[in-house]
Scaffold this motif. Structure first.
Motif, mmCIF file in Angstrom:
data_model
loop_
_atom_site.group_PDB
_atom_site.id
_atom_site.type_symbol
_atom_site.label_atom_id
_atom_site.label_comp_id
_atom_site.label_asym_id
_atom_site.label_seq_id
_atom_site.Cartn_x
_atom_site.Cartn_y
_atom_site.Cartn_z
ATOM 1 N N ALA A 7 0.835 -1.204 0.000
ATOM 2 C CA ALA A 7 0.000 0.000 0.000
ATOM 3 C C ALA A 7 0.871 1.256 0.000
ATOM 4 O O ALA A 7 0.609 2.199 -0.741
ATOM 5 C CB ALA A 7 -0.942 0.002 1.207
ATOM 6 N N VAL A 8 1.923 1.236 0.813
ATOM 7 C CA VAL A 8 2.838 2.383 0.861
ATOM 8 C C VAL A 8 3.568 2.528 -0.466
ATOM 9 O O VAL A 8 3.704 3.638 -0.991
ATOM 10 C CB VAL A 8 3.830 2.260 2.041
ATOM 11 N N SER A 9 4.014 1.428 -1.028
ATOM 12 C CA SER A 9 4.789 1.512 -2.277
ATOM 13 C C SER A 9 3.941 1.985 -3.455
ATOM 14 O O SER A 9 4.455 2.634 -4.365
ATOM 15 C CB SER A 9 5.451 0.175 -2.596
ATOM 16 N N LEU A 10 2.641 1.681 -3.442
ATOM 17 C CA LEU A 10 1.772 2.121 -4.537
ATOM 18 C C LEU A 10 1.591 3.632 -4.551
ATOM 19 O O LEU A 10 1.464 4.227 -5.618
ATOM 20 C CB LEU A 10 0.401 1.437 -4.447
ATOM 21 N N ASP A 11 1.551 4.235 -3.383
ATOM 22 C CA ASP A 11 1.473 5.703 -3.301
ATOM 23 C C ASP A 11 2.197 6.150 -2.043
ATOM 24 O O ASP A 11 1.594 6.287 -0.982
ATOM 25 C CB ASP A 11 0.032 6.190 -3.300
ATOM 26 N N PRO A 12 3.502 6.382 -2.164
ATOM 27 C CA PRO A 12 4.315 6.735 -0.998
ATOM 28 C C PRO A 12 3.963 8.079 -0.376
ATOM 29 O O PRO A 12 4.441 8.404 0.699
ATOM 30 C CB PRO A 12 5.744 6.767 -1.541
ATOM 31 N N ASN A 13 3.115 8.853 -1.047
ATOM 32 C CA ASN A 13 2.782 10.187 -0.545
ATOM 33 C C ASN A 13 1.499 10.236 0.266
ATOM 34 O O ASN A 13 1.054 11.322 0.634
ATOM 35 C CB ASN A 13 2.699 11.174 -1.720
ATOM 36 N N LEU A 14 0.923 9.102 0.564
ATOM 37 C CA LEU A 14 -0.305 9.073 1.371
ATOM 38 C C LEU A 14 0.042 8.886 2.844
ATOM 39 O O LEU A 14 0.655 7.884 3.221
ATOM 40 C CB LEU A 14 -1.229 7.944 0.929
ATOM 41 N N PHE A 15 -0.376 9.830 3.659
ATOM 42 C CA PHE A 15 -0.107 9.731 5.096
ATOM 43 C C PHE A 15 -0.768 8.500 5.697
ATOM 44 O O PHE A 15 -0.152 7.774 6.471
ATOM 45 C CB PHE A 15 -0.592 10.995 5.825
ATOM 46 N N ASN A 16 -2.039 8.251 5.330
ATOM 47 C CA ASN A 16 -2.773 7.179 6.017
ATOM 48 C C ASN A 16 -2.163 5.807 5.777
ATOM 49 O O ASN A 16 -2.211 4.948 6.652
ATOM 50 C CB ASN A 16 -4.261 7.199 5.663
ATOM 51 N N THR A 17 -1.569 5.556 4.609
ATOM 52 C CA THR A 17 -0.945 4.254 4.394
ATOM 53 C C THR A 17 0.300 4.114 5.265
ATOM 54 O O THR A 17 0.560 3.051 5.831
ATOM 55 C CB THR A 17 -0.585 4.022 2.916
ATOM 56 N N ARG A 18 1.049 5.201 5.392
ATOM 57 C CA ARG A 18 2.237 5.174 6.254
ATOM 58 C C ARG A 18 1.838 5.021 7.721
ATOM 59 O O ARG A 18 2.489 4.321 8.486
ATOM 60 C CB ARG A 18 3.075 6.427 6.033
ATOM 61 N N GLN A 19 0.744 5.670 8.111
ATOM 62 C CA GLN A 19 0.236 5.545 9.473
ATOM 63 C C GLN A 19 -0.160 4.105 9.765
ATOM 64 O O GLN A 19 0.193 3.547 10.812
ATOM 65 C CB GLN A 19 -0.975 6.462 9.663
ATOM 66 N N GLU A 20 -0.885 3.486 8.837
ATOM 67 C CA GLU A 20 -1.317 2.101 9.064
ATOM 68 C C GLU A 20 -0.127 1.153 9.160
ATOM 69 O O GLU A 20 -0.137 0.223 9.961
ATOM 70 C CB GLU A 20 -2.279 1.661 7.958
ATOM 71 N N LEU A 21 0.902 1.383 8.343
ATOM 72 C CA LEU A 21 2.103 0.553 8.423
ATOM 73 C C LEU A 21 2.778 0.730 9.780
ATOM 74 O O LEU A 21 3.164 -0.246 10.429
ATOM 75 C CB LEU A 21 3.075 0.894 7.291
ATOM 76 N N ALA A 22 2.887 1.978 10.234
ATOM 77 C CA ALA A 22 3.497 2.251 11.540
ATOM 78 C C ALA A 22 2.706 1.580 12.661
ATOM 79 O O ALA A 22 3.282 0.965 13.564
ATOM 80 C CB ALA A 22 3.569 3.760 11.772
#
Length: 102
Positions: free
Chosen positions: A46-61
């Motif tokens: 999810a992060v790699s598909l759009d690295p500029n989305l905060f929510n995907t980075r938040q969910e990964l964290a």
């Protein structure tokens, strides 16, 4: 996806999601079933598909935190600060890093 994940016969025939939100949903479903490593792959996708989305980075964290990967969680929260985010999201990230540092 969640309903079909419970059926092993259809699992192999699923078309993998290609949108970040769908990847997150797929990852959450796998995580709930106890497939932690497979779930991680989908959160990272999810992060790699759009690295500029905060929510995907938040969910990964948050995923890393739930599974005790503190250093990875801190890195993911710090990386979330690198993308465009609201002041509230930025504070959420900073607070998470402070909390994890103990």
């Amino acid at each position: 996806y969640p309903a079909r994940l419970n059926d092993p016969d259809t699992f192999d025939r699923l078309t993998p999601p290609s949108e970040p939100a769908a990847c997150l949903q797929f990852g959450r479903s796998l995580e709930k079933q106890g497939s932690v490593y497979q779930a991680l792959e989908w959160f990272e996708k999810a992060v790699s598909l759009d690295p500029n989305l905060f929510n995907t980075r938040q969910e990964l964290a948050e995923f890393y935190e739930r599974h005790g990967y503190i250093t990875l969680a801190m890195d993911a929260w710090q990386n979330a600060l690198m993308v465009e985010c609201t002041p509230q999201e930025a504070e959420l990230s900073r607070a998470a890093v402070r909390r994890l540092k103990g």
